[in-house]
Motif scaffolding. Structure first.
Motif, mmCIF file in Angstrom:
data_model
loop_
_atom_site.group_PDB
_atom_site.id
_atom_site.type_symbol
_atom_site.label_atom_id
_atom_site.label_comp_id
_atom_site.label_asym_id
_atom_site.label_seq_id
_atom_site.Cartn_x
_atom_site.Cartn_y
_atom_site.Cartn_z
ATOM 1 N N GLY A 81 7.006 -6.368 14.655
ATOM 2 C CA GLY A 81 6.763 -6.734 15.628
ATOM 3 C C GLY A 81 5.555 -6.999 16.321
ATOM 4 O O GLY A 81 5.361 -5.920 16.224
ATOM 5 N N ILE A 127 3.477 -6.903 19.961
ATOM 6 C CA ILE A 127 3.113 -6.544 21.722
ATOM 7 C C ILE A 127 2.486 -8.026 22.169
ATOM 8 O O ILE A 127 0.758 -7.713 21.602
ATOM 9 C CB ILE A 127 2.889 -5.457 22.194
ATOM 10 N N GLY A 157 8.464 -10.903 18.651
ATOM 11 C CA GLY A 157 8.516 -8.958 19.955
ATOM 12 C C GLY A 157 8.539 -8.912 20.767
ATOM 13 O O GLY A 157 8.847 -8.965 21.665
ATOM 14 N N LEU A 158 7.429 -8.336 21.495
ATOM 15 C CA LEU A 158 7.972 -8.505 23.016
ATOM 16 C C LEU A 158 6.549 -8.949 23.910
ATOM 17 O O LEU A 158 5.706 -8.376 23.192
ATOM 18 C CB LEU A 158 7.788 -6.727 22.872
ATOM 19 N N ILE A 185 0.817 -1.254 15.426
ATOM 20 C CA ILE A 185 1.727 -2.165 16.434
ATOM 21 C C ILE A 185 0.353 -2.979 16.615
ATOM 22 O O ILE A 185 -0.396 -3.007 17.119
ATOM 23 C CB ILE A 185 2.020 -2.052 17.763
ATOM 24 N N ARG A 233 11.833 -9.433 25.273
ATOM 25 C CA ARG A 233 11.763 -9.055 23.779
ATOM 26 C C ARG A 233 12.307 -10.948 23.952
ATOM 27 O O ARG A 233 12.193 -11.422 24.450
ATOM 28 C CB ARG A 233 13.124 -9.206 22.945
ATOM 29 N N LYS A 281 11.040 -3.834 12.950
ATOM 30 C CA LYS A 281 10.607 -5.662 12.789
ATOM 31 C C LYS A 281 9.991 -6.313 12.611
ATOM 32 O O LYS A 281 9.222 -7.008 12.496
ATOM 33 C CB LYS A 281 11.130 -6.027 14.287
ATOM 34 N N SER A 295 14.418 -1.568 15.902
ATOM 35 C CA SER A 295 13.276 -1.483 17.073
ATOM 36 C C SER A 295 11.977 -2.144 16.669
ATOM 37 O O SER A 295 12.395 -3.279 15.820
ATOM 38 C CB SER A 295 12.149 -0.206 16.784
ATOM 39 N N LEU A 296 10.962 -2.244 17.612
ATOM 40 C CA LEU A 296 9.491 -3.081 17.559
ATOM 41 C C LEU A 296 9.441 -2.910 15.881
ATOM 42 O O LEU A 296 8.804 -3.790 15.172
ATOM 43 C CB LEU A 296 8.626 -2.936 18.426
#
Length: 154
Positions: free
Chosen positions: A71, A73, A26-27, A118, A7, A69, A65-66
């Motif tokens: 977010g 990647i 994000g990730l 995403i 994260r 949010k 979760s992503l």
């Protein structure tokens, strides 16, 4: 497939000192592809990653979760996740997929993430890269698949 998920508050990847991918919250995903991985492994990972509740809610609990949010990647291909260091001092990468197949599956992985809404930034497959991130938490998770199912990476 094997992934290391971190994260992050922000992250970027550089090739030849030039930023080629960059995200805010994000990730960061380091993805290793094994020689026997398939699209079923991709489907299992994508579904788990985008719905994994590893972001804090207003009560500071990991409940979001992503996708919650919204977010992004930063996805980096990393064959060294399949390093076997049990013998000698030089790692063996015999379990890692051949580059042509690994690149195809890496691209498919990223496309499946995008198909799920995403925003994905990537590194350059096969290049020497500098990955920079601020790990948020820190939160780091390792996942692995076998035959299209998430398994214990231990």
């Amino acid at each position: 497939m094997r992934v290391v998920i971190q994260r992050s508050k922000r992250a970027n990847v550089k090739v030849n000192n030039e930023i080629i991918g960059e995200i805010d919250s994000g990730l960061v995903i380091l993805l290793g592809v094994a020689h026997d991985d398939t699209t079923a492994d991709i489907d299992a990972l994508v579904n788990k990653i985008i719905h994994l509740r590893i972001f804090e809610d207003e009560d500071h609990r990991l409940n979001l979760s992503l996708t919650d949010k919204k977010g992004s990647i930063l996805s980096i291909s990393q064959f060294t996740l399949y390093a076997d260091v049990r013998k000698g001092r030089r790692p063996s990468f015999i379990k890692a997929a051949e580059p042509k197949n690994a690149e195809k599956l890496y691209d498919t992985f990223n496309e499946k993430l995008r198909e799920n809404g995403i925003h994905v930034e990537t590194g350059e497959f096969g290049a020497m890269m500098d990955v920079e991130l601020i790990n948020d938490g820190p939160v780091t998770i390792i996942m692995e698949t076998k035959d299209g199912k998430i398994i214990d990476p231990a």
